[in-house]
Design an enzyme around this catalytic site. Structure first.
Site, mmCIF file in Angstrom:
data_model
loop_
_atom_site.group_PDB
_atom_site.id
_atom_site.type_symbol
_atom_site.label_atom_id
_atom_site.label_comp_id
_atom_site.label_asym_id
_atom_site.label_seq_id
_atom_site.Cartn_x
_atom_site.Cartn_y
_atom_site.Cartn_z
ATOM 1 N N ASP A 187 24.031 23.900 0.072
ATOM 2 C CA ASP A 187 22.885 24.322 -0.035
ATOM 3 C C ASP A 187 22.518 25.642 -0.864
ATOM 4 O OD1 ASP A 187 19.938 24.615 -0.076
ATOM 5 O OD2 ASP A 187 20.157 25.433 2.064
ATOM 6 N N SER A 228 15.294 25.187 7.697
ATOM 7 C CA SER A 228 14.385 25.790 6.518
ATOM 8 C C SER A 228 13.273 27.063 7.074
ATOM 9 C CB SER A 228 13.883 25.018 5.555
ATOM 10 O OG SER A 228 13.381 25.193 4.537
ATOM 11 N N TYR A 229 11.936 26.695 6.619
ATOM 12 C CA TYR A 229 10.953 27.601 7.274
ATOM 13 C C TYR A 229 10.653 27.729 8.742
ATOM 14 C CZ TYR A 229 7.047 31.142 6.637
ATOM 15 O OH TYR A 229 6.513 32.341 6.748
ATOM 16 N N GLY A 287 9.135 24.367 5.122
ATOM 17 C CA GLY A 287 8.271 24.311 4.178
ATOM 18 C C GLY A 287 8.008 26.033 3.645
ATOM 19 N N HIS A 327 20.882 21.229 2.303
ATOM 20 C CA HIS A 327 19.828 21.888 3.154
ATOM 21 C C HIS A 327 19.439 20.978 4.332
ATOM 22 C CE1 HIS A 327 16.509 24.769 3.504
ATOM 23 N NE2 HIS A 327 15.635 23.797 3.385
#
Length: 464
Positions: A384, A192-193, A97, A437
């Site tokens: 990605d 991701s985050y 996120g 991703h």
């Protein structure tokens, strides 16, 4: 939903996550605030999810209070290993996120079930990661998914530091409820985050290792945001190298934004905006994947549904499923009747996230982890464009890693699964061929090969 420097820019401040900082956490005992953890565990047992096929493993869902009175209250979903034994490792998973639900990892990526197009029934994922380990999915921070806080105003000052501390306290308290996992090998994983979440949680575990029985062995992060200041160039580089922007757009970006003619100015912004418009009609999380054109639920599941062929509308099926009252009841979720529906990400909270935290470099923490003997693997789906392999390579280059085994192909199911390089201090980088991703969604078999190699502390397969 990783938001890069293409969207947000600010000065970087990593002081609250430097390698010397120590956060002291209280030692927790079996009965927390008079709560019988064994009883809570029994209540958290999920007998069956609506529409699920029969399975042999146990699954649990429920809430853990970080603070018994004020919260936050984190929702978790936990699946035991299919072939569980007294030494099966525990993997803790975070989506990114920031402020995206880890139930996406559970039901869209590597959990035991996927949601059919009817939004009501489930089918088995034969490449689930609980084939190898026990997997714990945490919805963090409060305000994400089913997790909540009694005082909504407390969600406004949101950022990395408090999230890491709450994730740590969650894990400590969860291990009181599931005490049989104390002392087992623990791995922190995410994408991701979670390139922030995972190293920061691992650092807290290291700093408090004398207080709790968390046997941290490794960190696994996919397409991770690690250092936005070094990643930004790699994002545009990837777009140009994959014929998504023109040579003129690439030259203008380099001339105006990189070589100093208008860095941070109006002309640089115009250059970036032209690229954003140029790529607005494709899915940057997988540049070659189809997009969801019709998310209407079907009366019956689509025929020939298979995990190997990811349906781009699957996130919409998951949203419908998790908002069914009987599903929430079975999962012991939304017990306080939250005034909003479950969503994949909390976009409002994402916008409030500290810009300084977004831009903070995770390099010092990664170096501390590897220097302490923690195994770190980083992987990139090579399709990605949100956090592309080119960005990650810029970060790795900045780390000045010492190569132990040079770049080579690795194999899965008789084909090249991707490419990998191994470095000193148990650090490995790998690409996953044909994945975006969310690597396990696009390439579930290759993702499982990578995961099992990581857990078993074995090199990725070097032969067919």
């Amino acid at each position: 939903m990783y938001k890069s420097k293409r969207d947000i820019g600010s000065a970087s401040d990593t002081s609250h996550f430097n390698a010397n900082r120590r956060i002291s956490m209280p030692l927790l005992r079996t009965s927390i605030s008079g709560v019988n953890q064994q009883e809570l565990k029994e209540k958290d047992l999920i007998k069956n999810l609506p529409g699920q096929p029969p399975v042999s493993f146990k699954q649990y869902g429920g809430y853990v209070a970080i603070n018994e009175s004020a919260g936050p209250f984190f929702y978790y979903y936990f699946v035991e290993a299919i072939r569980a034994n007294n030494s099966s490792p525990l993997v803790v998973w975070f989506n990114g996120g920031p402020s995206c639900s880890s139930l996406q990892g559970a039901f869209l990526e590597h959990g035991p079930f996927r949601v059919h197009s009817d939004g009501k029934t489930l089918y088995r994922n034969p490449y689930s990661w609980n084939d190898e380990t026990n997997v714990l999915y945490i919805e963090s921070p409060a305000g994400v998914g089913f997790s909540y806080m009694n005082n909504s105003s407390a969600l406004e000052n949101i950022g990395d530091k408090k999230t890491a501390e709450n994730n740590y306290m969650f894990l400590v308290k969860w291990l009181e409820r599931f005490s049989e996992y104390k002392g087992r090998d623990v791995y922190i994983a995410g994408q991701s985050y979670a390139g922030h979440y995972c190293p920061q949680l691992a650092q807290l575990i290291l700093h408090n290792k004398n207080q709790t029985l968390i046997n941290l062995r490794g960190v696994l992060i996919g397409n991770p945001g690690l250092d936005s200041n070094d990643e930004i160039y790699g994002e545009y580089e990837y777009l140009f190298n994959h014929a998504l922007i023109s040579p003129k757009q690439w030259d203008n970006y380099n001339k105006l934004c990189i070589n100093g003619e208008d860095s941070g100015g109006t002309e640089c912004f115009k250059s970036q905006w032209s690229i954003t418009e140029q790529t607005s009609h494709i899915n940057l999380y997988n540049i070659y994947a189809p997009i969801c054109l019709n998310s209407t639920l079907t009366s019956k599941p689509k025929e020939y549904t298979t995990v190997k062929n990811f349906d781009p509308c699957s996130p919409e099926y998951l949203t419908a499923y998790l908002n069914l009252a009987n599903v929430q009841k079975a999962m012991h979720a939304n017990t306080t009747k939250l005034p909003y529906a479950w969503t994949k990400c909390n976009y409002e909270q994402n916008d409030l996230w500290s810009n300084n935290d977004r831009d903070a470099s995770m390099i010092p923490i990664l170096e501390e982890l590897t220097g302490s003997g923690v195994r770190v693997w980083v992987y990139s789906g090579d399709m990605d464009a949100a956090v592309p392999h080119t960005s990650t390579m810029h970060v790795l280059r900045k780390m000045n890693l010492t190569i132990e085994k040079i770049w080579r192909p690795w194999f899965s199911e008789g084909e090249v699964g991707g490419y990998t390089e191994e470095y000193k201090n148990k650090f490995t980088y790998a690409t996953v061929r044909g994945a975006g991703h969310m690597v396990p969604s696009d390439q579930p078999i290759r993702a499982l090969t990578l995961f099992t190699s990581f857990i078993r502390n074995m090199p990725l397969p070097g032969t067919l």
